[in-house]
Design a protein around this motif. Structure first.
Motif, PDB file in Angstrom:
ATOM      1  N   LEU A  39       0.992  -1.324  -0.030  1.00  0.00           N
ATOM      2  CA  LEU A  39      -0.154   0.038  -0.036  1.00  0.00           C
ATOM      3  C   LEU A  39       0.853   1.238  -0.040  1.00  0.00           C
ATOM      4  O   LEU A  39       0.399   2.278  -0.580  1.00  0.00           O
ATOM      5  N   LYS A  40       2.017   1.187   0.772  1.00  0.00           N
ATOM      6  CA  LYS A  40       2.880   2.266   0.593  1.00  0.00           C
ATOM      7  C   LYS A  40       3.336   2.759  -0.617  1.00  0.00           C
ATOM      8  O   LYS A  40       3.512   3.766  -1.160  1.00  0.00           O
ATOM      9  N   ASN A  41       3.709   1.743  -1.388  1.00  0.00           N
ATOM     10  CA  ASN A  41       4.301   1.922  -2.839  1.00  0.00           C
ATOM     11  C   ASN A  41       3.421   2.296  -3.780  1.00  0.00           C
ATOM     12  O   ASN A  41       3.201   2.898  -4.799  1.00  0.00           O
ATOM     13  N   VAL A  42       2.086   1.745  -3.648  1.00  0.00           N
ATOM     14  CA  VAL A  42       0.743   2.183  -4.574  1.00  0.00           C
ATOM     15  C   VAL A  42       0.482   3.566  -4.289  1.00  0.00           C
ATOM     16  O   VAL A  42       0.258   4.482  -5.057  1.00  0.00           O
ATOM     17  N   SER A  43       0.560   4.183  -2.999  1.00  0.00           N
ATOM     18  CA  SER A  43       0.413   5.449  -2.506  1.00  0.00           C
ATOM     19  C   SER A  43       1.290   6.431  -3.181  1.00  0.00           C
ATOM     20  O   SER A  43       0.899   7.408  -3.588  1.00  0.00           O
ATOM     21  N   ASN A  69      15.342   2.436  -8.748  1.00  0.00           N
ATOM     22  CA  ASN A  69      16.180   2.673  -7.466  1.00  0.00           C
ATOM     23  C   ASN A  69      15.701   1.447  -6.397  1.00  0.00           C
ATOM     24  O   ASN A  69      16.471   0.974  -5.659  1.00  0.00           O
ATOM     25  N   LYS A  70      14.330   0.911  -6.445  1.00  0.00           N
ATOM     26  CA  LYS A  70      14.033  -0.089  -5.582  1.00  0.00           C
ATOM     27  C   LYS A  70      14.802  -1.445  -6.209  1.00  0.00           C
ATOM     28  O   LYS A  70      15.298  -2.121  -4.999  1.00  0.00           O
ATOM     29  N   PHE A  71      14.845  -1.702  -7.407  1.00  0.00           N
ATOM     30  CA  PHE A  71      15.765  -2.701  -7.939  1.00  0.00           C
ATOM     31  C   PHE A  71      17.218  -2.723  -7.392  1.00  0.00           C
ATOM     32  O   PHE A  71      17.824  -3.779  -7.269  1.00  0.00           O
ATOM     33  N   LEU A  72      17.531  -1.311  -7.822  1.00  0.00           N
ATOM     34  CA  LEU A  72      18.952  -1.127  -7.239  1.00  0.00           C
ATOM     35  C   LEU A  72      19.274  -1.482  -5.819  1.00  0.00           C
ATOM     36  O   LEU A  72      20.357  -2.189  -5.375  1.00  0.00           O
ATOM     37  N   GLU A  73      18.430  -1.206  -4.799  1.00  0.00           N
ATOM     38  CA  GLU A  73      18.475  -1.302  -3.310  1.00  0.00           C
ATOM     39  C   GLU A  73      18.518  -2.804  -3.283  1.00  0.00           C
ATOM     40  O   GLU A  73      19.133  -3.329  -2.174  1.00  0.00           O
ATOM     41  N   LEU A  74      17.805  -3.585  -4.017  1.00  0.00           N
ATOM     42  CA  LEU A  74      17.730  -4.897  -3.716  1.00  0.00           C
ATOM     43  C   LEU A  74      19.019  -5.803  -4.339  1.00  0.00           C
ATOM     44  O   LEU A  74      19.210  -6.997  -4.350  1.00  0.00           O
ATOM     45  N   LYS A  75      19.818  -5.046  -5.109  1.00  0.00           N
ATOM     46  CA  LYS A  75      20.853  -5.631  -5.592  1.00  0.00           C
ATOM     47  C   LYS A  75      20.772  -6.502  -6.764  1.00  0.00           C
ATOM     48  O   LYS A  75      21.551  -7.485  -6.957  1.00  0.00           O
ATOM     49  N   LEU A  76      19.790  -6.137  -7.432  1.00  0.00           N
ATOM     50  CA  LEU A  76      19.457  -6.900  -8.756  1.00  0.00           C
ATOM     51  C   LEU A  76      20.091  -6.403  -9.921  1.00  0.00           C
ATOM     52  O   LEU A  76      20.865  -5.201  -9.825  1.00  0.00           O
ATOM     53  N   GLY A 327      -0.227  -3.709  -9.620  1.00  0.00           N
ATOM     54  CA  GLY A 327       0.731  -4.576 -10.257  1.00  0.00           C
ATOM     55  C   GLY A 327       2.193  -4.259 -10.095  1.00  0.00           C
ATOM     56  O   GLY A 327       2.900  -5.366  -9.728  1.00  0.00           O
ATOM     57  N   THR A 328       2.372  -3.143 -10.188  1.00  0.00           N
ATOM     58  CA  THR A 328       3.860  -2.438 -10.267  1.00  0.00           C
ATOM     59  C   THR A 328       4.137  -2.894  -8.504  1.00  0.00           C
ATOM     60  O   THR A 328       5.228  -3.205  -8.403  1.00  0.00           O
ATOM     61  N   ALA A 329       3.278  -2.378  -7.614  1.00  0.00           N
ATOM     62  CA  ALA A 329       3.876  -2.617  -6.166  1.00  0.00           C
ATOM     63  C   ALA A 329       3.973  -4.154  -6.048  1.00  0.00           C
ATOM     64  O   ALA A 329       5.173  -4.689  -5.230  1.00  0.00           O
ATOM     65  N   GLY A 330       3.421  -5.008  -6.568  1.00  0.00           N
ATOM     66  CA  GLY A 330       3.399  -6.623  -6.436  1.00  0.00           C
ATOM     67  C   GLY A 330       4.687  -7.055  -6.948  1.00  0.00           C
ATOM     68  O   GLY A 330       5.333  -7.611  -6.429  1.00  0.00           O
ATOM     69  N   ILE A 331       5.092  -6.465  -8.242  1.00  0.00           N
ATOM     70  CA  ILE A 331       6.354  -6.876  -8.786  1.00  0.00           C
ATOM     71  C   ILE A 331       7.730  -6.489  -7.706  1.00  0.00           C
ATOM     72  O   ILE A 331       8.497  -7.246  -7.443  1.00  0.00           O
ATOM     73  N   LEU A 332       7.429  -5.142  -7.068  1.00  0.00           N
ATOM     74  CA  LEU A 332       8.511  -4.765  -6.185  1.00  0.00           C
ATOM     75  C   LEU A 332       8.697  -5.821  -5.104  1.00  0.00           C
ATOM     76  O   LEU A 332       9.858  -6.127  -4.553  1.00  0.00           O
ATOM     77  N   GLU A 333       7.481  -6.118  -4.858  1.00  0.00           N
ATOM     78  CA  GLU A 333       7.336  -6.975  -3.467  1.00  0.00           C
ATOM     79  C   GLU A 333       7.724  -8.406  -3.755  1.00  0.00           C
ATOM     80  O   GLU A 333       8.605  -9.001  -3.065  1.00  0.00           O
ATOM     81  N   ILE A 334       7.596  -8.836  -4.881  1.00  0.00           N
ATOM     82  CA  ILE A 334       8.153 -10.194  -5.211  1.00  0.00           C
ATOM     83  C   ILE A 334       9.718 -10.051  -5.541  1.00  0.00           C
ATOM     84  O   ILE A 334      10.432 -11.126  -5.220  1.00  0.00           O
ATOM     85  N   ALA A 335       9.833  -8.945  -6.260  1.00  0.00           N
ATOM     86  CA  ALA A 335      11.459  -8.900  -6.067  1.00  0.00           C
ATOM     87  C   ALA A 335      12.265  -8.838  -4.874  1.00  0.00           C
ATOM     88  O   ALA A 335      13.463  -9.533  -4.830  1.00  0.00           O
ATOM     89  N   LYS A 336      11.425  -8.403  -3.963  1.00  0.00           N
ATOM     90  CA  LYS A 336      12.104  -8.192  -2.501  1.00  0.00           C
ATOM     91  C   LYS A 336      12.178  -9.506  -1.980  1.00  0.00           C
ATOM     92  O   LYS A 336      13.109 -10.047  -1.233  1.00  0.00           O
TER      93      LYS A 336
END
Length: 493
Positions: A39-43, A69-76, A327-336
C-alpha cells in the motif's frame, strides 16, 4: 527458589521460541510480502507527484526512476539498454488548462465540469470555438455497406455528437471495423467537422462512464481537432431543442438499422489545450536475478506488470492505484522476496515493468521483440494487472497453459482458497505478446476489479489490502516453484 527457577526456564523457553520464529520468518521469503509495503508503494505511485504515469511525461519518468532505485536497493542486476531502462518511442499528448465545454441553448449557457460532465480523449487535438452541433449517430461512413451517418447532414464547420461504440448489429454480417476514437474523428474531420463529442450508448444496462483513455487507434493525429467524451445528460441537453433524447435516437437507429442524423439547433463552446508529439522516448524498467544452477540459470522466468496509466488532463488526475500501481507494487514486493531468500533460484528471474500498456501493449511488445535470449529459454511469464481491488483471485490464460495454471491453483488451495476456477486462453493484457510468441503465461488479476477503472476514483483507499497481499504471495509462490526448476516448459494451446 524452585518456583523462581521454573519461571525463569519458562521465560527463557518463550524467548528462545520467539527468536526461532523470528529467524524462521526472516528466512521465509514469502513473509517479506506485506500489505503495508504494498500500500505504501501504491500510495507513492498513484500520488500527484507522478501525475498519472503517462509515458513520455515527467511523472512517468519519476515512476520509472522510483522503480529502478528499488531494484538497485535489492542489488538486482540492470537488464535494460542503459542500466535498468529499456527504451522505446511512443506517441505523447499532454493536456493542459484551459479546458472548457459548454452548451448554448437559445440564450441559456450551461457550464460543464471536467471529470463530472466530460473528459477529453487522451489524444484530443487543440482548438477553441463556439459552433453549431450535429448529431451523427454512430459516426460511421460505410458506403460499401450502404450505411453513412453523414450522408444526409451537412457537418461543415460543426461539432458532431456520435456514439463512442459501434452498433451491435451488422449489415450483411460484415464487420464495422475499428471503433477507436481516432478513426471516427478522422471520418468526421474529412466530412468538414471541427470537433467531436463522443457519448456512451444510453440503452446499455450500464453505460460506460467518463473514463480517461489513451487507447486511440491508428492514423495521423488531427492536432487541431478536439475530441471529448461527454455525459449522456450533456448530450440530452444538446438534443433538447429538437425534442429528442439520446436513448430515442439510439432506439430509432438500431430498430431500422438506418442512419438518423440531424442538426440539433444548439451550439457548444469547446476549448482544449494540448501539446502533441508524434514520438517521445519512454522506457520499460528491467532487472535480473541470476539463477544459481550452472545450466538452468540460462533459462528465465519473466514476472511483469505495466507501470503506466493515462496521466492527467487540465488538473484532473487519474491516479491508477489499482490499474496498475497495484501490479507494479506487487512486482517490487516479489523482487524483494526473491532477493531476501538465502537460497537463490536455479533459473534466472527477470522483473519487468512495462511502459505504454494503455496505448496498446507497446512496452511488452517491444520487450518480446527485443529479447536478449532465445524465446525458447523463457519457460514462463507471469503478469500482474489490477490486483488490489475486489474479493477473489482470477488467474487468466489457464486454458492456454494448463500445467502452469495448475501450479497456481495448488498453491492457492493450500494457502488462500481465493482463486476462482474461471480462466481463458490467448494471453490477456501484457501476457498477450508473450503468448503470441509461444511462451507459457499466466495473468493474475483480482476478481471484480474494475469498478474504478480509468476513473479519478481509482485511489489507494479503495483497495482490499488482505486480498492484495494474498494475490502477490500466490504469484510469488508460483514464480518461485517455476524458478526452482520444478516446472518444465509446456507447449501452449
Amino acid at each position: 527458589m524452585t518456583k523462581h527457577i521454573s519461571v525463569y526456564i519458562n521465560l527463557f523457553f518463550v524467548f528462545f521460541i520467539s527468536i526461532i520464529n523470528l529467524y524462521s520468518q526472516d528466512r521465509n521469503p514469502v513473509s517479506q510480502i506485506q500489505k503495508e509495503s504494498l500500500l505504501k508503494n501504491v500510495s507513492i505511485l498513484s500520488s500527484k507527484e507522478f501525475d498519472g504515469r503517462l509515458p513520455g511525461s515527467e511523472g512517468y519518468d519519476k515512476a520509472a526512476k522510483f522503480a529502478a532505485n528499488k531494484f538497485l536497493e535489492l542489488k538486482l542486476k540492470p537488464f535494460g539498454d542503459a542500466a535498468f531502462f529499456q527504451f522505446l518511442n511512443v506517441e505523447y499528448n499532454r493536456i493542459d488548462t484551459p479546458v472548457v465545454f459548454k452548451s448554448i441553448i437559445d440564450s441559456v449557457t450551461i457550464d460543464y465540469e471536467l471529470g463530472k460532465d466530460f473528459v477529453l480523449r487522451g489524444f484530443s487535438g487543440k482548438n477553441s470555438f463556439t459552433l453549431p452541433v450535429a448529431f451523427c449517430g454512430y459516426g460511421l461512413s460505410r458506403p460499401d455497406l450502404g450505411y453513412d451517418d453523414y450522408q444526409n447532414v451537412n457537418v461543415k464547420n460543426k461539432i458532431v455528437i456520435v456514439f463512442k461504440q459501434n452498433p451491435k448489429w451488422k449489415i450483411d454480417d460484415k464487420e464495422w471495423g475499428s471503433a477507436y476514437p481516432r478513426e471516427k474523428s478522422l471520418v468526421a474531420k474529412q466530412k468538414g467537422a471541427k470537433g467531436i463529442l463522443f457519448v456512451s450508448l444510453p440503452n446499455e444496462d450500464k453505460p460506460q462512464p467518463l473514463i480517461g483513455s489513451v487507447m486511440h487507434g491508428d492514423g495521423e493525429q488531427p492536432v487541431d481537432f478536439p475530441q471529448l467524451h461527454i455525459s449522456i445528460k450533456a448530450a440530452n441537453d444538446l438534443l433538447s431543442k429538437v425534442g429528442l433524447t439520446l436513448s430515442k435516437c439510439q432506439t430509432k437507429i438500431d430498430e431500422k438499422k438506418k442512419p438518423f442524423s440531424f442538426l440539433t439547433r444548439t451550439k457548444a463552446e469547446v476549448v482544449t489545450t494540448t501539446h502533441y508529439q508524434k514520438e517521445v522516448r519512454t522506457m520499460n524498467v528491467v532487472a535480473l536475478l541470476e539463477g544459481n544452477d550452472p545450466v538452468l540459470k540460462n533459462e528465465y522466468v519473466v514476472i511483469g506488470a505495466h507501470l503506466d496509466h493515462v496521466g492527467s488532463q487540465g488538473g484532473l488526475l487519474f491516479p491508477g492505484a489499482n490499474d496498475n500501481a497495484s501490479g507494479t507494487a506487487g512486482i517490487l514486493e516479489i523482487a524483494k522476496a526473491f532477493a531476501s531468500d538465502k537460497v537463490k533460484p536455479k533459473r534466472s528471474v527477470i522483473f519487468v515493468l512495462f511502459a505504454s500498456e494503455e496505448q496498446g501493449l507497446n512496452g511488452s511488445k517491444h520487450f518480446v521483440e527485443n529479447l536478449k535470449m532465445p524465446k525458447e529459454k523463457i519457460v514462463a511469464m507471469l503478469n500482474l494487472d489490477c490486483i488490489g481491488y475486489g474479493d477473489s483471485i482470477q488467474v487468466g490464460n489457464g486454458k492456454s497453459a494448463p500445467n502452469l495454471w495448475q501450479i497456481a491453483e495448488e498453491f492457492d488451495e493450500k494457502n488462500f482458497k481465493l482463486m476462482v476456477r474461471d480462466t481463458w486462453n490467448g494471453g490477456g493484457a501484457d501476457a498477450t505478446p508473450f503468448h503470441e510468441k509461444g511462451i507459457p503465461s499466466l495473468y493474475f488479476v483480482s476478481k471484480y476489479s474494475y469498478d474504478h477503472l480509468h476513473l479519478p476514483t481509482d485511489t489507494v483507499e479503495t483497495l482490499n489490502p488482505d486480498l492484495f497481499e494474498k494475490i502477490v504471495k500466490l504469484a510469488f509462490l508460483t514464480a518461485k516453484h517455476i524458478a526452482d526448476g520444478k516446472y518444465e516448459r509446456e507447449i501452449i494451446k
